[in-house]
Design an enzyme around this catalytic site. Structure first.
Site, PDB file in Angstrom:
ATOM      1  N   GLU A  49       0.809  -1.215   0.000  1.00 31.20           N
ATOM      2  CA  GLU A  49       0.000   0.000   0.000  1.00 31.20           C
ATOM      3  C   GLU A  49       0.849   1.275   0.000  1.00 31.20           C
ATOM      4  O   GLU A  49       1.701   1.459   0.865  1.00 31.20           O
ATOM      5  CB  GLU A  49      -0.903  -0.007   1.228  1.00 31.20           C
TER       6      GLU A  49
ATOM      7  N   LYS B 257       0.982   4.603   1.070  1.00 28.73           N
ATOM      8  CA  LYS B 257       0.249   5.159   2.210  1.00 28.73           C
ATOM      9  C   LYS B 257       1.032   6.336   2.796  1.00 28.73           C
ATOM     10  O   LYS B 257       1.874   6.151   3.679  1.00 28.73           O
ATOM     11  CB  LYS B 257       0.063   4.046   3.256  1.00 28.73           C
TER      12      LYS B 257
ATOM     13  N   LYS C 127      -8.162   2.370  -2.650  1.00 27.77           N
ATOM     14  CA  LYS C 127      -8.612   2.253  -1.269  1.00 27.77           C
ATOM     15  C   LYS C 127      -9.207   3.587  -0.829  1.00 27.77           C
ATOM     16  O   LYS C 127      -8.521   4.602  -0.775  1.00 27.77           O
ATOM     17  CB  LYS C 127      -7.453   1.861  -0.356  1.00 27.77           C
TER      18      LYS C 127
ATOM     19  N   GLU D  50     -14.353  -5.617   2.074  1.00 22.55           N
ATOM     20  CA  GLU D  50     -13.685  -5.724   3.370  1.00 22.55           C
ATOM     21  C   GLU D  50     -14.695  -6.047   4.468  1.00 22.55           C
ATOM     22  O   GLU D  50     -15.751  -5.438   4.560  1.00 22.55           O
ATOM     23  CB  GLU D  50     -12.975  -4.417   3.703  1.00 22.55           C
TER      24      GLU D  50
ATOM     25  N   ASN E 273     -10.338  -7.439   7.840  1.00 22.71           N
ATOM     26  CA  ASN E 273      -9.526  -6.403   8.461  1.00 22.71           C
ATOM     27  C   ASN E 273      -9.305  -6.745   9.927  1.00 22.71           C
ATOM     28  O   ASN E 273     -10.263  -6.857  10.699  1.00 22.71           O
ATOM     29  CB  ASN E 273     -10.215  -5.043   8.335  1.00 22.71           C
TER      30      ASN E 273
ATOM     31  N   GLU F 228      -5.875  -8.229   6.150  1.00 25.69           N
ATOM     32  CA  GLU F 228      -5.566  -6.801   6.157  1.00 25.69           C
ATOM     33  C   GLU F 228      -5.218  -6.333   7.569  1.00 25.69           C
ATOM     34  O   GLU F 228      -5.855  -6.737   8.539  1.00 25.69           O
ATOM     35  CB  GLU F 228      -6.777  -5.988   5.678  1.00 25.69           C
ATOM     36  N   SER F 229      -4.232  -5.442   7.663  1.00 21.96           N
ATOM     37  CA  SER F 229      -3.860  -4.714   8.884  1.00 21.96           C
ATOM     38  C   SER F 229      -3.085  -5.577   9.880  1.00 21.96           C
ATOM     39  O   SER F 229      -3.374  -6.754  10.081  1.00 21.96           O
ATOM     40  CB  SER F 229      -5.080  -4.118   9.589  1.00 21.96           C
TER      41      SER F 229
END
Length: 250
Positions: free
Chosen positions: A52, A54, A113, A157, A178, A208-209
């Site tokens: 990502e 970011k 995103k 998501e 997530n 994710e995350s």
């Protein structure tokens, strides 16, 4: 969803997203296949990583000043199977222009995103994949269908088993889990381990995350992740550092 159960920062982002408008023409996209990219990474012996771009976020300190295109190119050079680009401007420092620049510079699929809650928001910029957060979308079936009509692939998501059920009922064939609770902003990798078994093998599953080490990668893969969406762990201040961070996780 009124947003009252969300962390204040997330509620602010969602409110801003609902107010953003777009008056452009309806898009028609010819996407690069995310599922093919995941399969190609597997065949090449790499962990399928969606890295990502970011610049910042409400859960990180400061802003990365590295050029987004240089960051994206470094991620691909480091082995990323696909990229994620933030287009939310106020809280993540993203933009549709950044996504356009990145997508023009790389040959891997690019995920947009953002906090998309209305059909008109789909027409802001071409991407290969768009993110729909089940928790925020009232008519998930309708928005998934509208995205596909434009040619987008859709990553839905989720955070709970109930949201996975909604995603699957809407026809999602790429489902993310997530690990971050958007109500408290806490991150717990056990979330994926608990929720992922609800997703059929025929569906591409994305963790994710909270994934920052090789041990985290192995843990999520062992729990059934086909791909991993990673941002903070790969972003850095220079392209060389970003390339190495990405390589370390792939």
């Amino acid at each position: 969803m009124d947003g009252s159960e969300l962390a204040p920062a997330v509620r602010s982002i969602l409110d801003a997203a609902r107010e953003r408008t777009h008056d452009g023409e309806r898009l028609s996209v010819e996407p690069r296949s995310l599922t093919d990219a995941v399969a190609a990474a597997e065949a090449d012996g790499r962990v399928p990583l969606i890295a990502e771009v970011k610049p910042t976020s409400p859960t990180t300190e400061g802003t990365r000043e590295v050029d987004p295109v240089e960051a994206a190119t470094a991620m691909v050079d480091g082995g990323a199977a696909a990229l994620s680009v933030l287009t939310e401007p106020a809280h993540f420092g993203g933009s549709t222009e950044t996504l356009e620049r990145v997508r023009s510079a790389v040959d891997v699929p690019v995920l947009r995103k953002d906090f998309i809650v209305r059909e008109e928001q789909l027409d802001a910029v071409e991407a290969d994949v768009i993110l729909l957060i089940a928790r925020f979308v009232d008519d998930l079936d309708g928005l998934v269908a509208a995205a596909r009509e434009r040619g987008f692939q859709v990553l839905v998501e989720t955070h709970t088993r109930a949201e996975v059920a909604r995603a699957l009922a809407a026809g999602a064939d790429i489902v993310g889990v997530n690990n971050r609770d958007l109500g408290k902003l806490d991150v717990d990798l056990e979330t994926f381990e608990s929720v992922a078994p609800e997703i059929p093998d025929s569906v591409t599953t994305v963790a994710e995350s909270g994934i920052s080490t090789r041990d985290d990668v192995r843990r999520m893969r062992a729990a059934g992740a086909d791909a991993l969406l990673v941002g903070s762990a790969v972003m850095d201040d220079t392209p060389d550092a970003i390339r190495e961070n990405t390589r370390d996780l792939t």
